[in-house]
Design an enzyme around this catalytic site. Structure first.
Site, mmCIF file in Angstrom:
data_model
loop_
_atom_site.group_PDB
_atom_site.id
_atom_site.type_symbol
_atom_site.label_atom_id
_atom_site.label_comp_id
_atom_site.label_asym_id
_atom_site.label_seq_id
_atom_site.Cartn_x
_atom_site.Cartn_y
_atom_site.Cartn_z
ATOM 1 C CG LEU A 38 -1.796 -1.066 1.571
ATOM 2 C CD1 LEU A 38 -2.446 -0.848 2.793
ATOM 3 C CD2 LEU A 38 -2.971 -0.549 0.266
ATOM 4 C CB SER A 41 3.177 -0.291 2.910
ATOM 5 O OG SER A 41 3.847 -0.358 1.604
ATOM 6 C CB SER A 111 2.597 -3.778 -8.263
ATOM 7 O OG SER A 111 3.431 -3.993 -7.069
ATOM 8 N N GLY A 160 -10.580 6.420 -6.535
ATOM 9 C CA GLY A 160 -9.753 4.910 -6.951
ATOM 10 C C GLY A 160 -8.484 5.115 -6.148
HETATM 11 N N1 LIG Z 1 -5.401 6.664 -6.878
HETATM 12 C C1 LIG Z 1 -4.205 6.348 -6.301
HETATM 13 N N2 LIG Z 1 -4.179 5.142 -5.677
HETATM 14 C C2 LIG Z 1 -2.644 4.960 -5.328
HETATM 15 N N3 LIG Z 1 -1.614 5.731 -5.357
HETATM 16 C C3 LIG Z 1 -1.835 6.929 -5.804
HETATM 17 C C4 LIG Z 1 -2.907 7.555 -6.375
HETATM 18 N N4 LIG Z 1 -2.831 8.594 -6.875
HETATM 19 C C5 LIG Z 1 -1.742 8.926 -6.639
HETATM 20 N N5 LIG Z 1 -1.223 8.018 -5.930
HETATM 21 C C6 LIG Z 1 0.391 8.208 -5.704
HETATM 22 O O1 LIG Z 1 1.059 7.213 -6.819
HETATM 23 C C7 LIG Z 1 1.998 6.500 -6.289
HETATM 24 C C8 LIG Z 1 1.740 5.156 -6.732
HETATM 25 O O2 LIG Z 1 2.367 5.007 -7.985
HETATM 26 P P1 LIG Z 1 2.529 3.518 -8.439
HETATM 27 O O3 LIG Z 1 3.400 3.647 -9.958
HETATM 28 O O4 LIG Z 1 3.254 2.686 -7.340
HETATM 29 O O5 LIG Z 1 1.220 2.807 -8.714
HETATM 30 S S1 LIG Z 1 0.691 1.408 -9.430
HETATM 31 O O6 LIG Z 1 1.754 0.463 -9.031
HETATM 32 O O7 LIG Z 1 0.692 1.695 -10.825
HETATM 33 O O8 LIG Z 1 -0.510 0.900 -8.628
HETATM 34 C C9 LIG Z 1 1.733 6.531 -4.697
HETATM 35 O O9 LIG Z 1 3.061 6.362 -4.165
HETATM 36 P P2 LIG Z 1 3.353 5.784 -2.955
HETATM 37 O O10 LIG Z 1 3.024 6.381 -1.733
HETATM 38 O O11 LIG Z 1 4.724 5.806 -2.963
HETATM 39 O O12 LIG Z 1 2.967 4.367 -2.945
HETATM 40 C C10 LIG Z 1 0.887 7.763 -4.428
HETATM 41 O O13 LIG Z 1 1.978 8.769 -4.158
HETATM 42 N N1 LIG Z 2 10.224 0.852 9.002
HETATM 43 C C1 LIG Z 2 9.806 1.967 9.024
HETATM 44 N N2 LIG Z 2 9.792 2.823 10.333
HETATM 45 C C2 LIG Z 2 9.342 4.009 10.427
HETATM 46 N N3 LIG Z 2 8.991 4.894 9.517
HETATM 47 C C3 LIG Z 2 8.971 4.506 8.518
HETATM 48 C C4 LIG Z 2 9.277 3.151 7.888
HETATM 49 N N4 LIG Z 2 9.139 2.892 6.563
HETATM 50 C C5 LIG Z 2 8.667 3.922 6.172
HETATM 51 N N5 LIG Z 2 8.458 4.870 7.191
HETATM 52 C C6 LIG Z 2 7.715 6.176 7.087
HETATM 53 O O1 LIG Z 2 6.388 5.916 6.409
HETATM 54 C C7 LIG Z 2 6.264 6.770 5.457
HETATM 55 C C8 LIG Z 2 5.877 6.229 4.253
HETATM 56 O O2 LIG Z 2 7.030 5.522 3.549
HETATM 57 P P1 LIG Z 2 7.375 5.375 2.300
HETATM 58 O O3 LIG Z 2 8.661 4.652 2.068
HETATM 59 O O4 LIG Z 2 7.271 6.695 1.601
HETATM 60 O O5 LIG Z 2 6.183 4.601 1.752
HETATM 61 P P2 LIG Z 2 5.696 4.092 0.457
HETATM 62 O O6 LIG Z 2 6.693 4.366 -0.806
HETATM 63 O O7 LIG Z 2 5.226 2.741 0.263
HETATM 64 O O8 LIG Z 2 4.575 4.805 -0.025
HETATM 65 C C9 LIG Z 2 7.400 7.831 5.532
HETATM 66 O O9 LIG Z 2 7.372 9.031 6.241
HETATM 67 C C10 LIG Z 2 8.587 7.196 6.103
HETATM 68 O O10 LIG Z 2 9.510 7.790 6.779
#
Ligand SMILES: Nc1ncnc2c1ncn2[C@@H]1O[C@H](COP(=O)(O)OS(=O)(=O)O)[C@@H](OP(=O)(O)O)[C@H]1O
Ligand SMILES: Nc1ncnc2c1ncn2[C@@H]1O[C@H](COP(=O)(O)OP(=O)(O)O)[C@@H](O)[C@H]1O
Length: 208
Positions: A38, A41, A111, A160
């Site tokens: 997520l 995560s 993903s 979404g």
């Molecule tokens: N609708 C929606 N759902 C999920 N995420 C969203 C959405 N809109 C924007 N974002 C931002 O886009 C990042 C995810 O991109 P990805 O390329 O990893 O997504 S995917 O694998 O195609 O589902 C995701 O980054 P991460 O927080 O690092 O996961 C979000 O910042």
């Molecule tokens: N193992 C961990 N312990 C504490 N904080 C974390 C840990 N992993 C991620 N975080 C914090 O959680 C938030 C989201 O992490 P991030 O790596 O950007 O997640 P994602 O790429 O899955 O969206 C950031 O603020 C990051 O500093």
């Protein structure tokens, strides 16, 4: 070999310098570490921490981060199921090239669909695709909300959004699962250590 799609009259050209020579040069084996989970995560955090650990061990890696790639290679793709599938497919193909170059390619994307991750796995030999599941509860991801996106999604301002009103299908047979222990998330260093141990055990950090 390539899948040709709509193109015709194109041929595969073998280069005399092969994967095994590159791996020997680097003293490591090329592979793809695919981090799924997520938003919030910890995918990017693990990717960066893992890349740092590998670098300190003299191992060459490269991070493909979903968010970053959407600024370039995948600019123009949205978050519909079709666009996510195309996003994952492209990153899978790029990751395959990096692995062929002999690098430890770390792909970090939500993903959300099992079939899309499995399609990337099928692009490589099975052992060279290492799926890492960031098994963190939605409540923790939402509490972190580093980018404020969960808040917007809950308010209906983003439609979404994965985990809120869009699906996430957890892996059924991943190689590595990162999860809380006694309600505490392992540190970035500990998460990276779990993956490094796996790579060491499976012989990716040497070339014999
Ligand atoms: N609708 C929606 N759902 C999920 N995420 C969203 C959405 N809109 C924007 N974002 C931002 O886009 C990042 C995810 O991109 P990805 O390329 O990893 O997504 S995917 O694998 O195609 O589902 C995701 O980054 P991460 O927080 O690092 O996961 C979000 O910042
Ligand atoms: N193992 C961990 N312990 C504490 N904080 C974390 C840990 N992993 C991620 N975080 C914090 O959680 C938030 C989201 O992490 P991030 O790596 O950007 O997640 P994602 O790429 O899955 O969206 C950031 O603020 C990051 O500093």
């Amino acid at each position: 070999m390539s899948s040709l799609g709509n193109s015709t009259n194109i041929f595969w050209h073998e280069c005399p310098v092969g994967k095994s020579e590159r791996q020997k040069l680097l003293n490591q084996k090329g592979c793809v570490v695919w981090i799924t989970g997520l938003s919030g995560s910890g995918k990017s955090t693990l990717a960066c921490s893992l890349s740092r650990e590998l670098h300190s061990k003299g191992k060459l890696s490269y991070v493909l981060d979903g968010d970053n790639l959407r600024h370039g290679l995948n600019k123009g793709l949205g978050f519909s199921a079709e666009d996510r599938t195309e996003n994952i497919r492209r990153v899978g193909e790029v990751a395959k090239l990096f692995a062929d170059a002999g690098l430890i390619c770390i792909a970090s994307l939500i993903s959300p669909y099992r079939k899309d991750r499995d399609a990337c796995r099928a692009m490589l030999t099975d052992a060279n695709f290492i799926e890492v599941f960031m098994n963190m509860p939605l409540s923790l991801c939402e509490l972190r909300d580093a980018k404020g996106l969960y808040k917007l999604a809950r308010a209906g301002k983003i439609k979404g959004f994965t985990g809120i009103d869009d699906p996430y299908e957890p892996p059924l047979n991943c190689e590595i699962e990162i999860q809380e222990k006694n309600g505490v998330c392992p540190s970035p260093f500990a998460m990276a250590g779990q993956v490094v141990s796996y790579l060491e055990d499976k012989g990716f950090l040497h070339y014999q």
